[in-house]
Design a protein around this motif. Structure first.
Motif, PDB file in Angstrom:
ATOM      1  N   LEU A  21       0.836  -1.210   0.000  1.00 24.60           N
ATOM      2  CA  LEU A  21       0.000   0.000   0.000  1.00 24.60           C
ATOM      3  C   LEU A  21       0.870   1.261   0.000  1.00 24.60           C
ATOM      4  O   LEU A  21       0.593   2.221  -0.725  1.00 24.60           O
ATOM      5  CB  LEU A  21      -0.928  -0.011   1.226  1.00 24.60           C
ATOM      6  CG  LEU A  21      -2.065  -1.041   1.159  1.00 24.60           C
ATOM      7  CD1 LEU A  21      -2.609  -1.355   2.555  1.00 24.60           C
ATOM      8  CD2 LEU A  21      -3.195  -0.548   0.253  1.00 24.60           C
ATOM      9  N   LYS A  24       2.594   1.780  -3.348  1.00 20.15           N
ATOM     10  CA  LYS A  24       1.605   2.145  -4.364  1.00 20.15           C
ATOM     11  C   LYS A  24       1.053   3.556  -4.104  1.00 20.15           C
ATOM     12  O   LYS A  24       0.381   4.138  -4.945  1.00 20.15           O
ATOM     13  CB  LYS A  24       0.484   1.106  -4.293  1.00 20.15           C
ATOM     14  CG  LYS A  24      -0.241   0.824  -5.564  1.00 20.15           C
ATOM     15  CD  LYS A  24       0.530   0.010  -6.561  1.00 20.15           C
ATOM     16  CE  LYS A  24      -0.304  -0.142  -7.815  1.00 20.15           C
ATOM     17  NZ  LYS A  24       0.442  -0.643  -8.956  1.00 20.15           N
ATOM     18  N   VAL A  26      -1.223   4.283  -1.721  1.00 20.38           N
ATOM     19  CA  VAL A  26      -2.660   4.162  -1.441  1.00 20.38           C
ATOM     20  C   VAL A  26      -2.918   4.495   0.028  1.00 20.38           C
ATOM     21  O   VAL A  26      -2.219   3.995   0.908  1.00 20.38           O
ATOM     22  CB  VAL A  26      -3.138   2.709  -1.723  1.00 20.38           C
ATOM     23  CG1 VAL A  26      -4.608   2.543  -1.391  1.00 20.38           C
ATOM     24  CG2 VAL A  26      -2.868   2.333  -3.183  1.00 20.38           C
ATOM     25  N   TYR A  28      -5.375   4.307   3.402  1.00 20.42           N
ATOM     26  CA  TYR A  28      -6.307   3.304   3.925  1.00 20.42           C
ATOM     27  C   TYR A  28      -6.422   3.505   5.429  1.00 20.42           C
ATOM     28  O   TYR A  28      -5.631   4.238   6.027  1.00 20.42           O
ATOM     29  CB  TYR A  28      -5.787   1.884   3.616  1.00 20.42           C
ATOM     30  CG  TYR A  28      -4.432   1.597   4.229  1.00 20.42           C
ATOM     31  CD1 TYR A  28      -3.264   2.094   3.645  1.00 20.42           C
ATOM     32  CD2 TYR A  28      -4.309   0.875   5.417  1.00 20.42           C
ATOM     33  CE1 TYR A  28      -2.017   1.857   4.218  1.00 20.42           C
ATOM     34  CE2 TYR A  28      -3.064   0.631   5.986  1.00 20.42           C
ATOM     35  CZ  TYR A  28      -1.926   1.129   5.387  1.00 20.42           C
ATOM     36  OH  TYR A  28      -0.695   0.908   5.955  1.00 20.42           O
ATOM     37  N   HIS A  58     -12.333  -3.717   0.918  1.00 25.41           N
ATOM     38  CA  HIS A  58     -12.413  -2.597  -0.030  1.00 25.41           C
ATOM     39  C   HIS A  58     -13.873  -2.469  -0.453  1.00 25.41           C
ATOM     40  O   HIS A  58     -14.345  -3.260  -1.290  1.00 25.41           O
ATOM     41  CB  HIS A  58     -11.506  -2.879  -1.239  1.00 25.41           C
ATOM     42  CG  HIS A  58     -11.350  -1.706  -2.151  1.00 25.41           C
ATOM     43  ND1 HIS A  58     -10.949  -1.817  -3.463  1.00 25.41           N
ATOM     44  CD2 HIS A  58     -11.533  -0.371  -1.937  1.00 25.41           C
ATOM     45  CE1 HIS A  58     -10.904  -0.620  -4.011  1.00 25.41           C
ATOM     46  NE2 HIS A  58     -11.239   0.262  -3.107  1.00 25.41           N
ATOM     47  N   ILE A  73      -3.933  -5.237  -4.588  1.00 32.39           N
ATOM     48  CA  ILE A  73      -3.526  -3.831  -4.420  1.00 32.39           C
ATOM     49  C   ILE A  73      -2.812  -3.353  -5.686  1.00 32.39           C
ATOM     50  O   ILE A  73      -3.067  -2.264  -6.200  1.00 32.39           O
ATOM     51  CB  ILE A  73      -2.607  -3.674  -3.181  1.00 32.39           C
ATOM     52  CG1 ILE A  73      -3.408  -3.897  -1.894  1.00 32.39           C
ATOM     53  CG2 ILE A  73      -1.921  -2.308  -3.160  1.00 32.39           C
ATOM     54  CD1 ILE A  73      -2.541  -4.118  -0.653  1.00 32.39           C
ATOM     55  N   PHE A  77      -5.175  -0.470  -7.992  1.00 30.28           N
ATOM     56  CA  PHE A  77      -4.867   0.934  -7.728  1.00 30.28           C
ATOM     57  C   PHE A  77      -3.793   1.447  -8.686  1.00 30.28           C
ATOM     58  O   PHE A  77      -2.938   0.677  -9.147  1.00 30.28           O
ATOM     59  CB  PHE A  77      -4.390   1.122  -6.278  1.00 30.28           C
ATOM     60  CG  PHE A  77      -5.456   0.768  -5.274  1.00 30.28           C
ATOM     61  CD1 PHE A  77      -6.444   1.693  -4.941  1.00 30.28           C
ATOM     62  CD2 PHE A  77      -5.499  -0.489  -4.688  1.00 30.28           C
ATOM     63  CE1 PHE A  77      -7.448   1.369  -4.028  1.00 30.28           C
ATOM     64  CE2 PHE A  77      -6.500  -0.824  -3.783  1.00 30.28           C
ATOM     65  CZ  PHE A  77      -7.480   0.109  -3.451  1.00 30.28           C
TER      66      PHE A  77
END
Ligand SMILES: N[C@@H](CCC(=O)N[C@@H](CS)C(=O)NCC(=O)O)C(=O)O
Length: 215
Positions: A21, A24, A26, A28, A58, A73, A77
């Motif tokens: 995550l 990337k 992202v 959360y 998600h 993931i 994304f």
């Protein structure tokens, strides 16, 4: 759409998902679940029937098993690709993840880290026989992984991939043991890889540290 990662603060598998995550980019929300605790909420079993962490939720989509989570993931994304494009490099990534899951977690984390670092630090019960069995098995695992490592900047080529996160989260704990660090240093490719991967900002950003103990 909301994205929740249910995980345990000190869990290496949760850290693998967090690394994906972070790399990337992202955002959360974390939901803390300790699967080892006797008071682990019974409704967590509705998300993960095997009571392990992590689980990703998600929107209305629930996913457990870290290898599935990190691949999701990567696919779901935007951000840098975390899996190599070439069939052979991708197969090597899948192979390394398989070796890490099947043969690496137990000796590096549950035997060496737990009995040489975590329990000594937290005052838990230490079993030196278990630790030494872990070191013996770790030598076999590291030798195999050293032969699979690309020798390039990352485990499967020039770019970081999910394999780096799987192994990196476990090695980060293993090298906290001086015995573990000395063993890793014997494997040239892996030691050089760790020298690079261990300095990644995502690793620092997901570092749980060790629990603060009372004096
Ligand atoms: N196959 C699972 C393994 C996850 C796993 O073993 N997580 C550990 C924490 S690092 C756990 O939940 N352990 C609880 C237990 O062993 O009871 C995955 O890939 O997600």
């Amino acid at each position: 759409m909301t994205l929740f990662l249910h995980g345990y603060y000190y869990s290496v598998y949760t850290r693998i998902a967090r690394l994906a995550l972070a790399e990337k980019g992202v955002t959360y929300e974390k939901v803390e679940v300790n699967p080892f605790a006797t008071d682990c909420p019974p409704d967590y079993l509705e998300l993960h029937p095997f009571r392990r962490v992590p689980t990703l939720v998600h929107g209305d989509f629930t996913l457990y098993e870290t290898g599935a989570i990190t691949r999701y993931i990567d696919r779901a994304f935007a951000g840098p690709p975390l899996q190599p494009a070439s069939p052979r490099a991708l197969a090597r990534m899948d192979q390394i993840i398989g070796v890490v899951d099947a043969y690496t977690y137990w000796p590096l984390v549950r035997q060496v880290f737990v009995h040489d670092v975590f329990r000594p630090h937290t005052g838990g019960e230490i079993d030196p026989v278990e630790r030494d069995k872990g070191l013996e098995e770790a030598a076999r695992v590291l030798r195999a992984l050293d032969a699979l490592a690309s020798g390039d900047a990352c485990l499967c080529g020039p770019d970081v991939s999910l394999a780096d996160f799987h192994l990196g989260a476990m090695v980060a704990y293993f090298v906290l043991s001086p015995r573990g660090a000395a063993l890793l240093a014997e494997y040239r490719r892996l030691a050089a890889w760790w020298g690079r991967f261990g300095a990644r900002p995502s690793l620092a950003a997901t570092d749980p540290g060790l629990p603060v103990t009372q004096p």
